[in-house]
Each structure stands twice: as structure tokens, then as C-alpha cells.
Scaffold this motif. Structure first.
Motif, PDB file in Angstrom:
ATOM      1  N   GLU A 151      -1.759  -5.458   0.974  1.00 36.31           N
ATOM      2  CA  GLU A 151      -0.693  -5.950   1.967  1.00 36.31           C
ATOM      3  C   GLU A 151      -1.856  -6.201   3.591  1.00 36.31           C
ATOM      4  O   GLU A 151      -2.138  -7.129   3.575  1.00 36.31           O
ATOM      5  N   ALA A 152      -1.953  -4.837   3.471  1.00 39.48           N
ATOM      6  CA  ALA A 152      -3.013  -4.903   4.738  1.00 39.48           C
ATOM      7  C   ALA A 152      -4.665  -5.778   4.431  1.00 39.48           C
ATOM      8  O   ALA A 152      -4.901  -6.472   5.091  1.00 39.48           O
ATOM      9  N   ARG A 153      -4.463  -5.407   3.088  1.00 37.46           N
ATOM     10  CA  ARG A 153      -6.167  -6.633   2.679  1.00 37.46           C
ATOM     11  C   ARG A 153      -6.285  -7.757   2.720  1.00 37.46           C
ATOM     12  O   ARG A 153      -6.388  -8.603   3.488  1.00 37.46           O
ATOM     13  N   ARG A 154      -4.643  -8.155   2.042  1.00 41.71           N
ATOM     14  CA  ARG A 154      -4.437  -9.653   2.204  1.00 41.71           C
ATOM     15  C   ARG A 154      -4.263 -10.452   3.731  1.00 41.71           C
ATOM     16  O   ARG A 154      -4.510 -11.307   4.175  1.00 41.71           O
ATOM     17  N   LYS A 155      -3.513  -9.266   4.632  1.00 41.85           N
ATOM     18  CA  LYS A 155      -3.122  -9.762   6.318  1.00 41.85           C
ATOM     19  C   LYS A 155      -4.467 -10.400   6.709  1.00 41.85           C
ATOM     20  O   LYS A 155      -5.318 -10.905   7.493  1.00 41.85           O
ATOM     21  N   LEU A 156      -6.061  -9.176   5.953  1.00 39.60           N
ATOM     22  CA  LEU A 156      -6.921  -8.845   6.955  1.00 39.60           C
ATOM     23  C   LEU A 156      -8.206 -10.389   6.300  1.00 39.60           C
ATOM     24  O   LEU A 156      -8.237 -10.827   7.476  1.00 39.60           O
TER      25      LEU A 156
END
Length: 124
Positions: A84-89
Motif C-alpha cells: 500500500e505504501a508503494r502504491r501511495k508513493l
């Protein structure tokens, strides 16, 4: 818990005490967006800081989670948070002020979640 740990995948330390306090500047109590909004320049600075925090946290949480058994619920949850953090980045910063605030608050929530996973996985 105030620990600075040298990241194995980065040259900068993971400052687990500072990261949640940076995120807290954008979020109100209970992770709700009730905090006062920063000005445009401060918002730009916080966006960069949060993105940098995520870049440091993601490999560390991923590494720690990878040491858990493959069928571990804690591993699955930590790795889901990393995804999820990678998608937000990958989100752009936004063109309008409301969009910019929404994006930076999403980054702040990811920082908080990864900090929690980082601390919980280190405690094990």
C-alpha cells in the motif's frame, strides 16, 4: 520508543521517533484529518519528508517481515502495508490544494502504519 537504527538498504538512519511526529503534523487525533492545514511551502516540505520516510521504512519493514514464517499473519499484514505504501508513493502530488492535502495525508497514514509494523517486528 526512541530508537535510531541504521538501515541496511539506505545510507540514512531510520529515525522511528521523528517519523510519526512528522505525520502527526497533518493528522488530527485518532488519525482523522482535523489538524490545521500547513501553508503551501510547508506542505511541499512535509510531502518530501514523508516520501523520504517511506523510502527508508519500506525496505526495512519488508526485510523484517521476510524473516517471519511464510504463513505468518504478521508477515502478511506488514507486507500488505508495504504494498500500500508503494502504491501511495506512485501518487502525484496533486494540482489543487485539496488534492495536495489529501495525498500528503495518505502518505502520513502510511508512515504511521509502517512505523507501527517496524516497531512491532523489531520487538519480536
Amino acid at each position: 520508543m526512541s530508537a535510531t537504527v541504521e538501515s541496511s538498504n539506505a545510507t540514512q538512519p531510520v529515525d522511528i521517533a521523528t517519523m510519526p511526529s512528522t505525520a502527526a503534523m497533518l493528522l488530527g487525533p485518532d488519525d482523522a484529518p482535523e489538524a490545521l492545514l500547513p501553508g503551501p511551502e510547508e506542505l511541499d516540505t512535509l510531502t518530501v519528508m514523508l516520501r523520504d520516510h517511506l523510502e527508508l521504512l519500506i525496505p526495512e519493514v519488508e526485510r523484517q517481515a521476510g524473516q517471519l514464517p511464510k504463513k505468518s499473519t504478521r508477515r502478511y499484514c506488514a507486507l500488505a502495508c508495504v504494498g500500500e505504501a508503494r502504491r501511495k508513493l506512485r501518487l502525484g502530488d496533486g494540482c489543487t490544494p485539496p488534492t495536495r492535502v489529501a495525498v500528503v495525508r495518505k502518505l502520513a497514514r502510511c508512515v504511521n502504519a509502517l512505523c507501527d509494523h517496524y516497531q512491532n517486528l523489531r520487538a519480536e
